[in-house]
Write an enzyme that holds these catalytic residues in place. Structure first.
Site, PDB file in Angstrom:
ATOM      1  N   LEU A 106       0.798  -1.231   0.000  1.00 38.88           N
ATOM      2  CA  LEU A 106       0.000   0.000   0.000  1.00 38.88           C
ATOM      3  C   LEU A 106       0.826   1.275   0.000  1.00 38.88           C
ATOM      4  CD1 LEU A 106      -2.924  -1.029   2.383  1.00 38.88           C
ATOM      5  CD2 LEU A 106      -2.735  -1.255  -0.115  1.00 38.88           C
ATOM      6  N   LYS A 107       2.129   1.167  -0.270  1.00 39.15           N
ATOM      7  CA  LYS A 107       2.971   2.370  -0.339  1.00 39.15           C
ATOM      8  C   LYS A 107       3.455   2.588  -1.771  1.00 39.15           C
ATOM      9  CE  LYS A 107       2.828   3.145   4.087  1.00 39.15           C
ATOM     10  NZ  LYS A 107       1.965   4.246   4.598  1.00 39.15           N
ATOM     11  N   ILE A 109       5.938   2.902  -4.636  1.00 39.76           N
ATOM     12  CA  ILE A 109       7.302   2.456  -4.934  1.00 39.76           C
ATOM     13  C   ILE A 109       8.055   3.661  -5.497  1.00 39.76           C
ATOM     14  CG2 ILE A 109       8.703   0.949  -6.396  1.00 39.76           C
ATOM     15  CD1 ILE A 109       7.242  -0.598  -4.240  1.00 39.76           C
ATOM     16  N   ASN A 123       2.275  -5.312 -10.504  1.00 38.37           N
ATOM     17  CA  ASN A 123       1.313  -5.054  -9.435  1.00 38.37           C
ATOM     18  C   ASN A 123      -0.021  -5.658  -9.842  1.00 38.37           C
ATOM     19  OD1 ASN A 123       0.218  -3.724  -7.001  1.00 38.37           O
ATOM     20  ND2 ASN A 123      -0.922  -2.486  -8.489  1.00 38.37           N
ATOM     21  N   HIS A 125      -4.080  -5.008  -9.234  1.00 39.63           N
ATOM     22  CA  HIS A 125      -5.031  -4.017  -8.736  1.00 39.63           C
ATOM     23  C   HIS A 125      -6.431  -4.618  -8.872  1.00 39.63           C
ATOM     24  CE1 HIS A 125      -6.604  -0.006  -7.845  1.00 39.63           C
ATOM     25  NE2 HIS A 125      -7.478  -0.203  -8.804  1.00 39.63           N
ATOM     26  N   ASP A 166      -0.768   2.923 -10.399  1.00 32.02           N
ATOM     27  CA  ASP A 166      -1.722   2.275 -11.309  1.00 32.02           C
ATOM     28  C   ASP A 166      -1.701   2.804 -12.740  1.00 32.02           C
ATOM     29  OD1 ASP A 166      -4.074   2.552  -8.586  1.00 32.02           O
ATOM     30  OD2 ASP A 166      -2.514   1.056  -8.952  1.00 32.02           O
TER      31      ASP A 166
HETATM   32  N1  LIG Z   1       5.149   3.493  -8.095  1.00 29.13           N
HETATM   33  C1  LIG Z   1       4.077   2.692  -7.821  1.00 29.13           C
HETATM   34  N2  LIG Z   1       3.895   2.225  -6.563  1.00 29.13           N
HETATM   35  C2  LIG Z   1       2.819   1.418  -6.282  1.00 29.13           C
HETATM   36  C3  LIG Z   1       1.882   1.094  -7.289  1.00 29.13           C
HETATM   37  C4  LIG Z   1       2.100   1.622  -8.617  1.00 29.13           C
HETATM   38  O1  LIG Z   1       1.317   1.349  -9.560  1.00 29.13           O
HETATM   39  N3  LIG Z   1       3.206   2.406  -8.836  1.00 29.13           N
HETATM   40  N4  LIG Z   1       0.763   0.321  -6.982  1.00 29.13           N
HETATM   41  C5  LIG Z   1       0.424   0.292  -5.565  1.00 29.13           C
HETATM   42  C6  LIG Z   1      -0.722  -0.613  -5.254  1.00 29.13           C
HETATM   43  N5  LIG Z   1      -1.956   0.186  -5.336  1.00 29.13           N
HETATM   44  C7  LIG Z   1      -2.873  -0.152  -6.287  1.00 29.13           C
HETATM   45  O2  LIG Z   1      -2.776  -1.170  -6.987  1.00 29.13           O
HETATM   46  C8  LIG Z   1      -2.187   1.262  -4.441  1.00 29.13           C
HETATM   47  C9  LIG Z   1      -1.812   1.116  -3.103  1.00 29.13           C
HETATM   48  C10 LIG Z   1      -2.026   2.157  -2.200  1.00 29.13           C
HETATM   49  C11 LIG Z   1      -2.616   3.352  -2.628  1.00 29.13           C
HETATM   50  C12 LIG Z   1      -2.796   4.475  -1.643  1.00 29.13           C
HETATM   51  O3  LIG Z   1      -3.552   5.393  -1.888  1.00 29.13           O
HETATM   52  N6  LIG Z   1      -2.068   4.389  -0.524  1.00 29.13           N
HETATM   53  C13 LIG Z   1      -2.205   5.402   0.554  1.00 29.13           C
HETATM   54  C14 LIG Z   1      -1.534   4.885   1.843  1.00 29.13           C
HETATM   55  C15 LIG Z   1      -2.299   3.686   2.403  1.00 29.13           C
HETATM   56  C16 LIG Z   1      -1.680   3.177   3.710  1.00 29.13           C
HETATM   57  O4  LIG Z   1      -0.497   3.463   3.984  1.00 29.13           O
HETATM   58  O5  LIG Z   1      -2.413   2.457   4.441  1.00 29.13           O
HETATM   59  C17 LIG Z   1      -1.533   6.708   0.146  1.00 29.13           C
HETATM   60  O6  LIG Z   1      -0.585   6.705  -0.657  1.00 29.13           O
HETATM   61  O7  LIG Z   1      -1.969   7.721   0.721  1.00 29.13           O
HETATM   62  C18 LIG Z   1      -3.011   3.496  -3.940  1.00 29.13           C
HETATM   63  C19 LIG Z   1      -2.821   2.451  -4.846  1.00 29.13           C
HETATM   64  C20 LIG Z   1       1.629  -0.056  -4.720  1.00 29.13           C
HETATM   65  N7  LIG Z   1       2.679   0.910  -5.034  1.00 29.13           N
HETATM   66  N1  LIG Z   2      -4.502  -0.850  -4.971  1.00 32.52           N
HETATM   67  C1  LIG Z   2      -3.862  -1.951  -4.325  1.00 32.52           C
HETATM   68  C2  LIG Z   2      -4.894  -2.936  -3.828  1.00 32.52           C
HETATM   69  O1  LIG Z   2      -6.006  -2.556  -3.475  1.00 32.52           O
HETATM   70  N2  LIG Z   2      -4.506  -4.205  -3.841  1.00 32.52           N
HETATM   71  C3  LIG Z   2      -5.422  -5.243  -3.418  1.00 32.52           C
HETATM   72  O2  LIG Z   2      -5.198  -5.561  -2.046  1.00 32.52           O
HETATM   73  C4  LIG Z   2      -5.633  -6.909  -1.854  1.00 32.52           C
HETATM   74  C5  LIG Z   2      -4.529  -7.628  -1.146  1.00 32.52           C
HETATM   75  O3  LIG Z   2      -4.986  -8.907  -0.785  1.00 32.52           O
HETATM   76  P1  LIG Z   2      -3.900 -10.001  -0.275  1.00 32.52           P
HETATM   77  O4  LIG Z   2      -3.017  -9.285   0.725  1.00 32.52           O
HETATM   78  O5  LIG Z   2      -4.759 -11.077   0.320  1.00 32.52           O
HETATM   79  O6  LIG Z   2      -3.117 -10.449  -1.495  1.00 32.52           O
HETATM   80  C6  LIG Z   2      -5.907  -7.504  -3.240  1.00 32.52           C
HETATM   81  O7  LIG Z   2      -7.298  -7.506  -3.534  1.00 32.52           O
HETATM   82  C7  LIG Z   2      -5.199  -6.545  -4.167  1.00 32.52           C
HETATM   83  O8  LIG Z   2      -5.782  -6.464  -5.461  1.00 32.52           O
END
Ligand SMILES: Nc1nc2c(c(=O)[nH]1)N[C@@H](CN(C=O)c1ccc(C(=O)N[C@@H](CCC(=O)O)C(=O)O)cc1)CN2
Ligand SMILES: NCC(=O)N[C@@H]1O[C@H](COP(=O)([O-])[O-])[C@@H](O)[C@H]1O
Length: 240
Positions: A106-107, A109, A123, A125, A166
């Site tokens: 959830l952070k 990269i 990733n 999604h 994303d």
């Molecule tokens: N450079 C990249 N880093 C990440 C990607 C990506 O595509 N490029 N994908 C994410 C996974 N993700 C969606 O698939 C996603 C995860 C988290 C967030 C988000 O809004 N996070 C919050 C913090 C949440 C927390 O710390 O509990 C935030 O940034 O405020 C959006 C999309 C993984 N990394």
């Molecule tokens: N945008 C990022 C996001 O929402 N990712 C989602 O978090 C879940 C993790 O489940 P898991 O920890 O059981 O694999 C999954 O549904 C994945 O698609």
């Protein structure tokens, strides 16, 4: 297609077995699905390191149980002992990691990591990108937004990772119906079931060098049984 990719068992044994780093923040069911697929021989690779920002999460517990090294990233006020992006790149190099798989991480990269592993970070999604994506769209929030929108279909997307949330190149998707009386939890469960299958399918192709890049930069999956067939092409069995 420019080059033939052979992946019968004999040919597969000639392909370098890949070394994988998986990034999680939660339960890690996608991580577990990939780990089990690797043990069963469906994925020509090994998970050599688990990276998480939540040392107590289910994915980290599972990794420890399987004797997979766990690295805490990123460094923050709440995790002062975590590694920095520079330290993480060095650690991944030391472990000779080929690919990074984000699975509920959830952070963001950082660009340093994205540039260190070009076309090598995936990733998953839980929506049909580009819809329902970007900052704030994760976990149940995604499914609540899908239901609120009135969308009739949803499903998982596997994509390559770039510097933003994303927006990387889409590799594969699957479609599931959104039912009129779905709760976010029910839709999440339906999508997650497909995630496990889709991520294993894509990681299997990644580890067998069966992802080719179209001239316009779109990555395509080659069929395992006939690598001269593209999985999303007109003459693919999947599309009849
Ligand atoms: N450079 C990249 N880093 C990440 C990607 C990506 O595509 N490029 N994908 C994410 C996974 N993700 C969606 O698939 C996603 C995860 C988290 C967030 C988000 O809004 N996070 C919050 C913090 C949440 C927390 O710390 O509990 C935030 O940034 O405020 C959006 C999309 C993984 N990394
Ligand atoms: N945008 C990022 C996001 O929402 N990712 C989602 O978090 C879940 C993790 O489940 P898991 O920890 O059981 O694999 C999954 O549904 C994945 O698609």
């Amino acid at each position: 297609m420019e080059s033939y990719v052979a992946t019968d068992n004999t040919s597969r044994s000639l392909i370098q077995r890949k070394r994988l780093a998986v990034f999680v923040s939660g339960e890690g069911s996608n991580f577990k699905a990939i780990h089990e697929a690797a043990k069963e021989g469906l994925v020509h690779g090994d998970i050599t390191i688990l990276v998480t920002d939540k040392p107590g999460c289910g994915g980290a517990e599972y990794a420890r149980d399987k004797q997979i090294p766990v690295i805490i990233f990123p460094r923050s006020m709440s995790s002062p002992d975590a590694v920095s992006a520079t330290e993480l790149v060095a650690t991944l190099r030391n472990f000779e990691v080929n690919f990074l798989l984000l699975a509920g991480f959830l952070k963001l990269i950082p660009v340093e990591l994205v540039q260190a592993f070009p076309r090598s970070i995936l990733n998953i999604h839980p929506s049909l990108l580009p819809a329902f994506s970007g900052k704030g769209f994760y976990g149940l929030k995604v499914h609540k937004a899908v239901i609120a929108s009135g969308a009739r279909y949803s499903g998982p997307t596997v994509h390559f990772v770039d510097e933003r949330y994303d927006t990387g190149r889409i590799v594969a998707q699957r479609v599931v119906p959104v039912l009129a009386d779905d709760t976010a939890e029910q839709l999440a469960a339906r999508v997650l079931h497909q995630e496990h299958q889709l991520y294993v399918e894509v990681v299997s192709a990644l580890c067998e060098d069966r992802i080719v890049w179209r001239e316009d930069g779109v990555p395509l999956l080659c069929c395992r049984e006939n690598p001269n067939k593209l999985l999303s092409s007109k003459n693919s069995g999947n599309n009849r």
